[in-house]
Design a protein around this motif. Structure first.
Motif, PDB file in Angstrom:
ATOM      1  N   ARG A  20      47.899  51.984  28.498  1.00 57.47           N
ATOM      2  CA  ARG A  20      47.138  50.703  29.551  1.00 57.47           C
ATOM      3  C   ARG A  20      45.893  51.729  29.047  1.00 57.47           C
ATOM      4  NH1 ARG A  20      51.837  52.517  33.944  1.00 57.47           N
ATOM      5  NH2 ARG A  20      53.416  50.233  33.584  1.00 57.47           N
ATOM      6  N   LEU A  21      45.694  52.905  29.292  1.00 56.17           N
ATOM      7  CA  LEU A  21      44.625  53.418  28.970  1.00 56.17           C
ATOM      8  C   LEU A  21      43.756  52.865  27.889  1.00 56.17           C
ATOM      9  CD1 LEU A  21      42.529  54.747  31.227  1.00 56.17           C
ATOM     10  CD2 LEU A  21      44.049  56.908  30.050  1.00 56.17           C
ATOM     11  N   LEU A  22      44.002  53.206  26.750  1.00 57.48           N
ATOM     12  CA  LEU A  22      43.606  52.229  25.478  1.00 57.48           C
ATOM     13  C   LEU A  22      43.238  51.206  25.867  1.00 57.48           C
ATOM     14  CD1 LEU A  22      42.878  52.771  22.807  1.00 57.48           C
ATOM     15  CD2 LEU A  22      45.247  52.242  21.749  1.00 57.48           C
ATOM     16  N   VAL A  23      43.794  50.460  26.343  1.00 59.10           N
ATOM     17  CA  VAL A  23      44.049  49.394  26.212  1.00 59.10           C
ATOM     18  C   VAL A  23      42.542  48.677  27.369  1.00 59.10           C
ATOM     19  CG1 VAL A  23      44.299  46.327  27.463  1.00 59.10           C
ATOM     20  CG2 VAL A  23      45.848  47.836  26.245  1.00 59.10           C
ATOM     21  N   LYS A  24      42.651  49.256  28.238  1.00 59.48           N
ATOM     22  CA  LYS A  24      41.366  49.411  29.703  1.00 59.48           C
ATOM     23  C   LYS A  24      39.823  49.670  28.758  1.00 59.48           C
ATOM     24  CE  LYS A  24      43.376  50.161  33.943  1.00 59.48           C
ATOM     25  NZ  LYS A  24      44.382  50.642  35.028  1.00 59.48           N
ATOM     26  N   ALA A  25      40.344  51.327  27.805  1.00 59.42           N
ATOM     27  CA  ALA A  25      38.688  51.433  27.059  1.00 59.42           C
ATOM     28  C   ALA A  25      39.055  51.000  26.336  1.00 59.42           C
ATOM     29  CB  ALA A  25      39.587  52.891  26.842  1.00 59.42           C
ATOM     30  N   MET A  26      39.130  49.866  25.823  1.00 62.92           N
ATOM     31  CA  MET A  26      38.770  48.908  24.538  1.00 62.92           C
ATOM     32  C   MET A  26      37.954  47.942  25.031  1.00 62.92           C
ATOM     33  SD  MET A  26      41.461  49.118  21.109  1.00 62.92           S
ATOM     34  CE  MET A  26      42.870  48.221  22.243  1.00 62.92           C
ATOM     35  N   ASP A  27      39.084  47.265  25.692  1.00 57.97           N
ATOM     36  CA  ASP A  27      38.200  46.193  26.518  1.00 57.97           C
ATOM     37  C   ASP A  27      36.409  46.730  27.368  1.00 57.97           C
ATOM     38  OD1 ASP A  27      40.201  44.779  26.599  1.00 57.97           O
ATOM     39  OD2 ASP A  27      41.316  44.975  28.721  1.00 57.97           O
TER      40      ASP A  27
END
Length: 463
Positions: A212-219
């Motif tokens: 979940r945190l990775l998705v936010k970081a990529m976005d």
């Protein structure tokens, strides 16, 4: 349920991400130098429905033999993409990229040395120099991949984060994500987009929180690469299925995930139908999740599942309530099903709560699925250790085929049984190696002796 929009990675004759189906894959357990065995096992995986097959490539010899494995499979009409799995040897990734449709590299050990749990101090300038080392080694690999139209999986494992990352970010989802983003930024600068990302952990909670945190970081950095999901070292049997459904399923019902691998300590072809069920159950479990959330009262989820098949019931239940338990919206679970006795449903609920790290009612086993690096008979060893220790409620025992993720992935285990060399095993008490290179035939008994000695010492009154 709307799936997260991603870019598309082209891996041989299949596409991952975008509007493409969620792809199912597994990993061979055979010696990559044994062409006949690898071809036979790859066929079993593909015949079961696997769309990609991964092989470990420890050295250049294994990487070179991928050419022979690929040729044999294609000659027999099997055209599914092959993936090389690389750890510790960036030079091996360069070789594998010439013969495989995709290469998996691990940021934790691609340039950084293997994890030793040492705390390292860096100035900001020194840390930037470490990142430049990665870039200098990664760019030539990217160029080879461009030349040969080879895709890349940046595969971060919680159990093999580098000491450098651990020292700066700690053992946290933030550190796991940054380990990935360091590499991903280089790929983007080099304008190479045939990339799939994975973040895995044996703890489903850590896995879900990190993805979940990775998705936010990529976005936040306008990156939208496809994601490979998995709970690594999930184990076998019911526990392996429940952990996988809890972690992978939680993300799938949130629209996250483009390819999955269910890591079971069983024959690799046995992973495929479980993974297929998880994908097929997404819509139903998304609806069940909403019903379960509406049922919460007094910190308890009441989940009603109409299902006669036991494995499907396990997967549905864990997948539906996984996000609610992970987010601690409830800490108790009641499963209702008219086809099974209440006592069995209570046991299933307890297993799901244990997978969510809420309530421990039995021994916890963290066991890898095995691969060509495995240094002993994994499945037989798991059976023997379980038979001897299953009464130890709340104890965590890790059973790992080799050192790649061994000491790291089992860091929160009480005891670890890790392949050290062919036919040799090392025993761990938490992160500390306490006995090295024990002959395999003696290792299970020595593990039991270690557990019993610690229990006796703990029971002795202090003076």
């Amino acid at each position: 349920m709307k799936r997260r929009k991603t870019t598309v990675a082209h891996v041989g004759n299949i596409a991952i991400g975008g509007d493409n189906p969620i792809r199912i894959q597994s990993m061979a357990t055979t010696d990559t130098n044994d062409t006949e065995a690898c071809v036979a096992q790859a066929k079993r995986i593909i015949d079961a429905g696997g769309e990609l097959v991964r092989f470990t490539t420890q050295g250049n010899r294994e990487a070179e033999n991928m050419k022979n494995i690929s040729a044999r499979l294609k000659a027999d009409g099997y055209n599914q993409p092959l993936v090389a799995d690389v750890h510790f040897r960036s030079d091996v990734a360069d070789v594998a990229a010439r013969y495989c449709e995709k290469v998996r590299i691990n940021p934790g050990n691609y340039v950084d040395p293997g994890r030793t749990f040492k705390h390292l101090e860096y100035t900001d300038e020194e840390y930037r120099e470490e990142l430049l080392k990665i870039e200098r080694r990664l760019v030539p690999f990217i160029n080879i991949c461009k030349e040969h139209h080879t895709a890349v999986r940046i595969g971060v494992n919680h159990g093999s984060l580098s000491d450098r990352i651990m020292s700066r970010y700690g053992d946290t989802p933030a550190g796991i994500v940054e380990s990935c983003m360091e590499f991903l930024r280089i790929f983007r600068r080099e304008q190479f987009d045939e990339v799939v990302i994975s973040i895995k952990a044996s703890n489903p909670i850590v896995m879900v929180q990190s993805v979940r945190l990775l998705v936010k970081a990529m976005d936040a950095e306008d990156m939208h690469y496809p994601l490979h999901l998995g709970v690594t070292e999930a184990g076998e049997g019911e526990d392996g299925r429940i952990k996988s459904a809890l972690g992978i399923g939680a993300l799938l019902t949130e629209g996250i995930g483009d390819t999955i691998r269910v890591s079971l300590s069983e024959e690799p072809e046995a992973e495929i139908p479980v993974a297929r069920k998880l994908v097929d159950l997404i819509e139903e479990c998304t609806a069940l999740r909403a019903e379960a959330e509406a049922s919460i009262k007094d910190d308890t989820i009441t989940l009603t599942v109409f299902c006669q098949d036991w494995e499907t019931l396990q997967l549905k239940a864990a997948m539906a309530v996984g996000p609610l338990l992970i987010d601690r919206k409830a800490k108790k679970l009641i499963i209702c099903n008219k086809f099974y006795e209440e006592s069995r449903l209570v046991e299933l609920a307890d297993s799901i709560l244990q997978a969510a790290r809420i309530k421990f009612t039995k021994t916890e086993y963290i066991s890898c699925p095995g691969c060509g690096r495995t240094l002993y008979n994994l499945q037989d060893t798991i059976r023997r250790i379980k038979a001897a220790t299953s009464h130890l409620v709340g104890l965590k025992i890790a059973i790992m085929g080799c050192i790649v993720n061994g000491p790291g992935e089992m860091a929160d285990a009480d005891y670890g049984y890790v392949g050290a060399a062919r036919g040799k095993v090392s025993l761990y008490r938490k992160k500390e190696c306490v006995e090295k290179n024990i002959p395999e035939e003696q290792a299970v008994e020595r593990l039991l002796q270690l557990i019993e000695a610690d229990a006796s010492a703990a029971a002795r009154p202090r003076r």
